[in-house]
Design an enzyme around this catalytic site. Sequence first.
Site, short mmCIF file in Angstrom:
data_model
loop_
_atom_site.label_atom_id
_atom_site.label_comp_id
_atom_site.label_asym_id
_atom_site.label_seq_id
_atom_site.Cartn_x
_atom_site.Cartn_y
_atom_site.Cartn_z
N GLU A 96 0.75 -1.19 -0.07
CA GLU A 96 0.35 -0.12 -0.57
C GLU A 96 0.62 1.67 0.33
O GLU A 96 0.13 2.18 -0.48
CB GLU A 96 -1.20 0.14 1.55
CG GLU A 96 -1.91 -1.27 1.32
CD GLU A 96 -3.02 -0.47 0.05
OE1 GLU A 96 -2.93 0.12 -1.00
OE2 GLU A 96 -4.05 -0.59 0.14
N THR A 126 -6.08 9.14 -4.47
CA THR A 126 -6.19 8.85 -3.04
C THR A 126 -5.61 10.28 -2.11
O THR A 126 -5.92 10.76 -1.48
CB THR A 126 -5.39 7.56 -2.40
OG1 THR A 126 -5.87 6.77 -2.76
CG2 THR A 126 -5.58 7.22 -1.01
#
Lengths: 314, 314
Positions: free
Chosen positions: A132, A185
């Site tokens: 991630e 994001t």
Amino acid sequence: MLFSSASITVLAPATVANVVCGFDVLGFALHEPNDVMKLRLIEQPGVVLINDDEFNLPTEPTQNVAGAALLAMLHAIPEPLGVEVRIRKAIRPGSGIGSSAASAAGAVAGLNYLLGNHFSKPELVQFAMYGEEVASGVRHADNIAPAIYGGVTLIRATTPTPDIVALDAPPLFVTVVHPQIEIKTSDARKILKQEVPLRDAIRQWANVGGLVAGLLQHDYALIGRSLEDVIVEPVRSILIPGFQDVKEGSRIAGALGGGISGSGPSLFMLSQDEATARAVENVMHATYQRLGLDYLTYLTTINPVGCQVLVDEN
Amino acid sequence: MLFSSASITVLAPATVANVVCGFDVLGFALHEPNDVMKLRLIEQPGVVLINDDEFNLPTEPTQNVAGAALLAMLHAIPEPLGVEVRIRKAIRPGSGIGSSAASAAGAVAGLNYLLGNHFSKPELVQFAMYGEEVASGVRHADNIAPAIYGGVTLIRATTPTPDIVALDAPPLFVTVVHPQIEIKTSDARKILKQEVPLRDAIRQWANVGGLVAGLLQHDYALIGRSLEDVIVEPVRSILIPGFQDVKEGSRIAGALGGGISGSGPSLFMLSQDEATARAVENVMHATYQRLGLDYLTYLTTINPVGCQVLVDEN
């Protein structure tokens, strides 16, 4: 450690994170879509990545979500080991339904199987979080946790080690719409206010408490009442065309509620039965056809197991 | 409506509100101490209050917590009714374990019994909240809800009507210490910051989710890990001498955790077994004897029923 010479296939599921009031802490796994990953141990130490799809993701392991997660895992093993991973992604990068988490979680779940399940689930979460970091710069577990554990997960804490609580939820139908727009994001993070009114924070944790209780007590009405976000949704929903129409139309169609999946642009709605979930899908069709935006929908259920490992026939 | 001519006795329990991370939303009822209230219907409409203790609380109904709650309840009844209430308080006003809530909740639970249980629990909470308004200026349900419902309660919302969730918690021992200092609820409210960092708010709602899950899954370790308050305790604990010593000593003695009860000055600690709860009580003794402060302790358990109505023999 037990090494397997088998070739295996991992189904790595899409996941919904930031479940309405449960920003940064609540997520769940979906039955559809899944990335399909094939893994086998190889002689040469390190990670070899092969793309089997049209997304042209980097194959240099340190630049790749699955690669970075696998390197973190290999680093925790004294023996020099090699693994080859062939990836066919079905979860589109940037969709907001945990595309990068699926790659990272699927990779470590697969390698763990080949290592005789040497590592625990919290350890797998930690390895996958390195993936991630490659994707978004943040080592978050919001999508990783449900991808590894399955079902609905609460991340109570990530430090010093992930404290993940699997919540035994009742059956839920999930309708997802992915409008084909791009939200990064990092941008979605930037527009959040770093200070929030105490009053709103209290309302939010009351709803988190209600949602967790509703899930564990299998109380659909309480789940529905608790699906309220007074902190993140008012800011982020502005980035997603059609948000209010989908949300209001879905509630009218009988959905329990829902909101932004991850940091968007996908939206999800929870329903108690399939007919309602289908009516919600029709609301999504109508909304994006009217707006003239390309979109995809998924009508699925919560996946209680997370990444699934299948041993290939040789 | 069925009117009872009986005289009844209500045991109205002390309660702990603001359960650590669950500021404003989580509370529970105690087996000890209890106020004892005797109620009977009388001919003359209105509320007659008689004090049977040393606290000299106002007997003018609009100025009295029980009185204001009863007036709100009588207002919801078409018939002109009268009720006499004799109150012997054991829960000291200003102790932080729901003294005013016990009076208000006990009064409406008692009158409701005399009216043939005409009103629902959410309605009783609403009436009793008028009593809290007299006591603190705020119509809050933090102590009222557990006093009416018993056990551990989550207040998901108070408007438009109270949305109270009873949580089926495992057996818990509760040790309470009431250092004899005065903290006004209004002062304790004033020192709170009205804006909090999003980061802290997220950590708080992760813990609320963990605490609710721990209670419902009867997972004592998770309860213990979730008993963390990063928002209110760091500010309010400064007002309570001995706070850190009690908290740290109790954890070392084996307590799951705890914190400020309501807005203080009482502190509470939760334990899985009685021996630990007693060791915690010894920590409290040692702390306040060393500080030279007068104090009271209670070693009790969570009361699963709340206000209890006993019919008097005539």
